[in-house]
Design a protein around this motif. Structure first.
Motif, short mmCIF file in Angstrom:
data_model
loop_
_atom_site.label_atom_id
_atom_site.label_comp_id
_atom_site.label_asym_id
_atom_site.label_seq_id
_atom_site.Cartn_x
_atom_site.Cartn_y
_atom_site.Cartn_z
N LEU A 24 -5.91 -0.11 6.64
CA LEU A 24 -4.67 -0.74 6.19
C LEU A 24 -3.56 0.29 6.23
CD1 LEU A 24 -6.01 -2.60 3.00
CD2 LEU A 24 -5.88 -3.48 5.34
N THR A 25 -2.49 -0.03 6.94
CA THR A 25 -1.30 0.80 6.94
C THR A 25 -0.29 0.15 6.02
OG1 THR A 25 -1.73 1.45 9.23
CG2 THR A 25 0.46 1.92 8.34
N VAL A 26 0.01 0.81 4.90
CA VAL A 26 0.80 0.15 3.86
C VAL A 26 1.98 1.01 3.44
CG1 VAL A 26 -1.26 -1.04 2.99
CG2 VAL A 26 -0.55 1.10 1.93
N ARG A 27 3.02 0.33 3.02
CA ARG A 27 4.13 0.95 2.30
C ARG A 27 4.43 0.03 1.14
NH1 ARG A 27 9.79 3.51 4.64
NH2 ARG A 27 10.41 4.52 2.67
N THR A 28 3.62 0.14 0.13
CA THR A 28 3.70 -0.72 -1.04
C THR A 28 2.77 -0.15 -2.11
OG1 THR A 28 3.48 -3.00 -1.82
CG2 THR A 28 1.83 -2.26 -0.28
N ALA A 29 2.89 -0.64 -3.32
CA ALA A 29 2.01 -0.25 -4.44
C ALA A 29 1.97 1.27 -4.64
CB ALA A 29 0.60 -0.78 -4.21
N GLY A 30 3.09 1.95 -4.34
CA GLY A 30 3.14 3.39 -4.51
C GLY A 30 2.51 4.18 -3.39
#
Length: 255
Positions: A69-75
């Motif tokens: 998962l590549t994310v920019r969310t939840a810190g």
């Protein structure tokens, strides 16, 4: 698969801004009390509009792929390789009677033992109560919940569990023994079917309506010769009612 932030907050924000501005203007031509009220209420509405717009446009990324998962969310702002993910759980909280809408499905992440995830684990897994991270509220993205679940199952494999399906499977297997005097089988089957159908839906009113019917059945199911075992049916319907919805905080569910 890329998830995209919902535009609902942006739309609401742009509606609230002029509405709040009009409230402020409306208070300017009146009495002192009306002026103060217009400034306070209009200002609060405008602040809510600005907050909605800021939330809608802040940086966001959520990509589900073979690497993880590549994310920019939840810190977080990075790739979470599958090796760092012990488990992902898609959990649908039941509606609360004091609310006005269905709560968002939650995507919860249980980090692997050697994971470098360093943000607070503020939630508990509904599967085994392990600490986990709230990674995503699914209503915050444009994609449908089932689309998100299918992508997570495709790429995450055994690391992903759709808790909604576990709940449905539990209540889909309703089998009751028959006793000399028990609950009318047709009446029980009818209320169980309505509860099962409601569990497959994300409609707020439909689930609470089915909950009310289950609660009513617990009090009014007719007794007949060669009916369903009363103890088994009562326990099943209580569990079904709890899965369909919750009572307001501070109130106890009838037992």
């Amino acid at each position: 698969m890329d998830l995209h932030r919902s535009r609902v907050g942006l739309v609401i924000g742009f509606v609230l801004l002029p509405f709040g501005f009009c409230m402020v203007l409306g208070g300017l031509g009146g009495s002192t009390i009306r002026l103060i009220g217009g400034l306070i209420l209009g200002g609060l509405v405008m602040l809510a509009g600005v907050a909605g717009i800021v939330e809608a446009v802040r940086p966001f990324r959520f990509h589900i792929g073979f690497d993880g998962l590549t994310v920019r969310t939840a810190g977080l702002n990075r790739l979470l390789p599958w090796a760092e993910i012990e488990h992902l759980v898609l959990y649908q909280p039941p509606p609360v009677l004091s609310d006005k809408r269905m709560p968002s499905p939650l995507l919860l992440l249980v980090p692997a033992p050697r994971s470098t995830v360093d943000v607070p684990l503020t939630h508990r897994s509904p599967l085994d109560d392990r600490p986990c991270l709230l990674l995503l509220e699914v209503h915050d993205v444009r994609e449908k919940t089932d689309e998100v679940a299918d992508a997570l199952a495709r790429y995450g494999g055994s690391r992903f569990t759709d808790h909604r399906r576990l709940v449905r499977q539990r209540f889909d297997s309703a089998r009751f023994p028959v006793e000399a005097r028990g609950y009318d089988r047709a009446a029980v089957d009818a209320v169980v079917r309505k509860g099962q159908q409601a569990l497959r839906s994300e409609e707020f009113l439909g689930r609470l309506g089915a909950k009310a019917e289950v609660e009513l059945a617990l009090a009014e199911l007719p007794l007949v010769a060669h009916g369903y075992d009363r103890v088994r049916v009562d326990a099943f319907l209580r569990d079904l009612s709890a899965a369909l919805g919750r009572f307001e905080e501070g109130e106890e569910e009838p037992g």
